[in-house]
Design a protein around this motif. Structure first.
Motif, mmCIF file in Angstrom:
data_model
loop_
_atom_site.group_PDB
_atom_site.id
_atom_site.type_symbol
_atom_site.label_atom_id
_atom_site.label_comp_id
_atom_site.label_asym_id
_atom_site.label_seq_id
_atom_site.Cartn_x
_atom_site.Cartn_y
_atom_site.Cartn_z
ATOM 1 N N MET A 63 0.841 -1.210 0.000
ATOM 2 C CA MET A 63 0.000 0.000 0.000
ATOM 3 C C MET A 63 0.867 1.248 0.000
ATOM 4 S SD MET A 63 -3.295 0.654 2.407
ATOM 5 C CE MET A 63 -4.352 2.073 2.176
ATOM 6 N N GLY A 64 0.581 2.167 -0.898
ATOM 7 C CA GLY A 64 1.289 3.451 -0.921
ATOM 8 C C GLY A 64 2.461 3.499 -1.878
ATOM 9 N N ASN A 65 2.651 2.440 -2.665
ATOM 10 C CA ASN A 65 3.852 2.403 -3.503
ATOM 11 C C ASN A 65 3.582 2.401 -5.004
ATOM 12 O OD1 ASN A 65 2.851 -0.150 -3.778
ATOM 13 N ND2 ASN A 65 4.546 -1.194 -2.748
ATOM 14 N N SER A 66 2.328 2.363 -5.420
ATOM 15 C CA SER A 66 2.072 2.181 -6.854
ATOM 16 C C SER A 66 2.594 3.350 -7.689
ATOM 17 C CB SER A 66 0.578 1.952 -7.117
ATOM 18 O OG SER A 66 -0.159 3.086 -6.747
ATOM 19 N N CYS A 67 2.435 4.575 -7.186
ATOM 20 C CA CYS A 67 2.901 5.729 -7.973
ATOM 21 C C CYS A 67 4.422 5.745 -8.092
ATOM 22 C CB CYS A 67 2.419 7.034 -7.343
ATOM 23 S SG CYS A 67 0.691 7.375 -7.688
ATOM 24 N N MET A 68 5.104 5.304 -7.033
ATOM 25 C CA MET A 68 6.569 5.298 -7.108
ATOM 26 C C MET A 68 7.080 4.181 -8.016
ATOM 27 S SD MET A 68 7.512 7.938 -5.878
ATOM 28 C CE MET A 68 8.986 8.425 -5.027
ATOM 29 N N ILE A 69 6.365 3.062 -8.063
ATOM 30 C CA ILE A 69 6.710 2.025 -9.050
ATOM 31 C C ILE A 69 6.508 2.613 -10.448
ATOM 32 C CG2 ILE A 69 6.098 -0.250 -9.975
ATOM 33 C CD1 ILE A 69 5.175 -1.004 -7.111
ATOM 34 N N GLY A 70 5.413 3.326 -10.626
ATOM 35 C CA GLY A 70 5.135 3.967 -11.911
ATOM 36 C C GLY A 70 6.201 4.979 -12.277
ATOM 37 N N LEU A 71 6.659 5.754 -11.311
ATOM 38 C CA LEU A 71 7.701 6.755 -11.582
ATOM 39 C C LEU A 71 8.991 6.073 -12.052
ATOM 40 C CD1 LEU A 71 8.925 9.613 -11.526
ATOM 41 C CD2 LEU A 71 9.470 9.232 -9.097
ATOM 42 N N GLY A 72 9.387 5.032 -11.315
ATOM 43 C CA GLY A 72 10.626 4.329 -11.694
ATOM 44 C C GLY A 72 10.534 3.756 -13.093
ATOM 45 N N LEU A 73 9.397 3.174 -13.407
ATOM 46 C CA LEU A 73 9.222 2.601 -14.754
ATOM 47 C C LEU A 73 9.197 3.682 -15.823
ATOM 48 C CD1 LEU A 73 6.628 -0.169 -14.068
ATOM 49 C CD2 LEU A 73 8.803 -0.476 -15.251
ATOM 50 N N ALA A 74 8.517 4.775 -15.528
ATOM 51 C CA ALA A 74 8.408 5.853 -16.527
ATOM 52 C C ALA A 74 9.787 6.443 -16.825
ATOM 53 C CB ALA A 74 7.454 6.931 -16.019
ATOM 54 N N LEU A 75 10.612 6.573 -15.792
ATOM 55 C CA LEU A 75 11.954 7.143 -16.010
ATOM 56 C C LEU A 75 12.863 6.162 -16.739
ATOM 57 C CD1 LEU A 75 12.565 8.932 -12.577
ATOM 58 C CD2 LEU A 75 11.909 9.973 -14.755
ATOM 59 N N SER A 76 12.733 4.879 -16.425
ATOM 60 C CA SER A 76 13.633 3.893 -17.037
ATOM 61 C C SER A 76 13.159 3.447 -18.417
ATOM 62 C CB SER A 76 13.807 2.677 -16.122
ATOM 63 O OG SER A 76 12.572 2.026 -15.964
ATOM 64 N N GLN A 77 11.887 3.686 -18.715
ATOM 65 C CA GLN A 77 11.322 3.303 -20.024
ATOM 66 C C GLN A 77 10.652 4.524 -20.658
ATOM 67 O OE1 GLN A 77 11.413 0.170 -21.551
ATOM 68 N NE2 GLN A 77 12.870 -0.299 -19.936
ATOM 69 N N PRO A 78 11.426 5.529 -21.007
ATOM 70 C CA PRO A 78 10.813 6.788 -21.458
ATOM 71 C C PRO A 78 10.003 6.671 -22.740
ATOM 72 C CG PRO A 78 13.214 6.857 -21.685
ATOM 73 C CD PRO A 78 12.894 5.614 -20.927
ATOM 74 N N LYS A 79 10.214 5.610 -23.506
ATOM 75 C CA LYS A 79 9.433 5.456 -24.751
ATOM 76 C C LYS A 79 8.131 4.701 -24.528
ATOM 77 C CE LYS A 79 13.249 5.897 -27.880
ATOM 78 N NZ LYS A 79 14.438 5.190 -28.350
ATOM 79 N N ARG A 80 7.927 4.158 -23.351
ATOM 80 C CA ARG A 80 6.692 3.427 -23.068
ATOM 81 C C ARG A 80 5.732 4.314 -22.291
ATOM 82 N NH1 ARG A 80 8.297 -2.208 -23.731
ATOM 83 N NH2 ARG A 80 6.102 -2.725 -23.505
ATOM 84 N N LYS A 81 4.441 4.100 -22.525
ATOM 85 C CA LYS A 81 3.426 4.770 -21.729
ATOM 86 C C LYS A 81 3.221 3.979 -20.441
ATOM 87 C CE LYS A 81 0.092 7.514 -20.692
ATOM 88 N NZ LYS A 81 0.055 8.960 -20.706
ATOM 89 N N VAL A 82 3.221 4.656 -19.317
ATOM 90 C CA VAL A 82 3.015 4.007 -18.019
ATOM 91 C C VAL A 82 1.745 4.590 -17.399
ATOM 92 C CG1 VAL A 82 3.963 3.588 -15.728
ATOM 93 C CG2 VAL A 82 5.504 3.710 -17.712
ATOM 94 N N ILE A 83 0.822 3.700 -17.025
ATOM 95 C CA ILE A 83 -0.435 4.137 -16.406
ATOM 96 C C ILE A 83 -0.562 3.482 -15.037
ATOM 97 C CG2 ILE A 83 -2.948 4.262 -16.622
ATOM 98 C CD1 ILE A 83 -2.602 3.880 -19.672
ATOM 99 N N VAL A 84 -0.678 4.306 -14.013
ATOM 100 C CA VAL A 84 -0.943 3.809 -12.658
ATOM 101 C C VAL A 84 -2.438 3.940 -12.404
ATOM 102 C CG1 VAL A 84 -0.573 4.212 -10.185
ATOM 103 C CG2 VAL A 84 1.343 4.471 -11.790
ATOM 104 N N ILE A 85 -3.062 2.845 -12.000
ATOM 105 C CA ILE A 85 -4.493 2.868 -11.646
ATOM 106 C C ILE A 85 -4.594 2.432 -10.188
ATOM 107 C CG2 ILE A 85 -6.776 1.883 -12.103
ATOM 108 C CD1 ILE A 85 -5.913 1.412 -14.994
ATOM 109 N N THR A 86 -4.945 3.370 -9.330
ATOM 110 C CA THR A 86 -4.945 3.042 -7.912
ATOM 111 C C THR A 86 -6.180 3.598 -7.204
ATOM 112 O OG1 THR A 86 -3.572 3.003 -5.929
ATOM 113 C CG2 THR A 86 -3.563 5.058 -7.194
ATOM 114 N N GLY A 87 -6.326 3.245 -5.937
ATOM 115 C CA GLY A 87 -7.484 3.688 -5.147
ATOM 116 C C GLY A 87 -7.150 4.923 -4.323
ATOM 117 N N ASP A 88 -8.191 5.577 -3.820
ATOM 118 C CA ASP A 88 -7.982 6.801 -3.023
ATOM 119 C C ASP A 88 -7.223 6.501 -1.731
ATOM 120 O OD1 ASP A 88 -10.581 5.466 -2.680
ATOM 121 O OD2 ASP A 88 -11.017 6.952 -1.147
#
Ligand SMILES: Cc1ncc(C[n+]2csc(CCOP(=O)(O)OP(=O)(O)O)c2C)c(N)n1
Ligand SMILES: [Mg+2]
Length: 197
Positions: A51-76
């Motif tokens: 819990m609380g880590n999905s956006c940071m996983i998304g950030l790491g992936l987005a930075l390491s894979q700049p040509k890929r689209k990364v979508i985080v879908i999470t709850g409030d």
């Protein structure tokens, strides 16, 4: 009691109807089952209970894979726990990252306790305050369809808070073994060489 129009399974089906090779990171619980309900995909990174880590996983992936689209879908609830991540993400401004929050104003998975968004917290205002300029609240079908038809094309950091009602769909559990999920995802993103590292 909130009574929003949009249903989470409808929302996820619209958001991912044309996902192409986007990388999808879900939050725990409800959004994990929502993504799984559309069928398994090796480009899904299923976060089961963290819990609380999905956006940071998304950030790491987005930075390491700049040509890929990364979508985080999470709850409030998950977003609230990792709320500080928005400030770091805003500093990095990854153009290929879109964050989508399914906001039912509840900790749905643990018994539907009311979250802060059901009181006074405004997540999209917090995102704007953190420095994510393209942040919005979605409540209508037209707003949702505008987002879903553009999400794979958007080339800037975005934050979308979608107000959903508390209707749930059937429980659909994805594969569960963490090491397998990670290895399969790495292989799908990086190819066979991922297995040599
Ligand atoms: C660190 C941590 N605290 C608490 C939990 C228990 N927990 C699991 S799901 C959940 C609620 C998630 O709420 P939200 O992200 O809003 O998802 P919803 O089910 O409402 O879609 C909680 C508190 C957990 N898994 N990890
Ligand atoms: Mg919730």
């Amino acid at each position: 009691m909130q009574n929003y129009l949009l249903n989470r399974r409808y929302v996820v089906s619209q958001l991912l109807k044309d996902r192409k090779n986007s990388l999808i990171i879900n939050g725990l619980g409800g959004t994990c089952w929502d993504v799984a309900s559309l069928g398994d995909n090796e480009l899904n990174f299923y976060v089961w209970g963290g819990m609380g880590n999905s956006c940071m996983i998304g950030l790491g992936l987005a930075l390491s894979q700049p040509k890929r689209k990364v979508i985080v879908i999470t709850g409030d609830g998950e977003m609230l726990m990792g709320i500080g991540s928005l400030a770091t993400i805003a500093v990095k401004q990854p153009k290929n990252l879109s964050i989508v929050v399914f906001d039912n104003e509840l900790y749905g998975e643990t018994g539907k306790q009311k979250t802060h968004t059901g009181h006074c917290a405004d997540l999209s205002a917090i995102a704007i305050g953190a420095g994510i300029k393209n942040s919005s609240i979605i409540k209508t079908n037209d707003q949702l369809l505008f987002l879903s038809s553009n999400i794979n094309l958007i080339k800037e950091l975005t934050f979308s808070q979608i107000k959903i009602n508390n209707e749930e769909g059937p429980l659909v559990l994805p594969i569960r073994e963490g090491a397998y999920i990670k290895t399969r995802f790495r292989k799908a993103v990086l190819g066979e060489t991922a297995l040599l590292e």
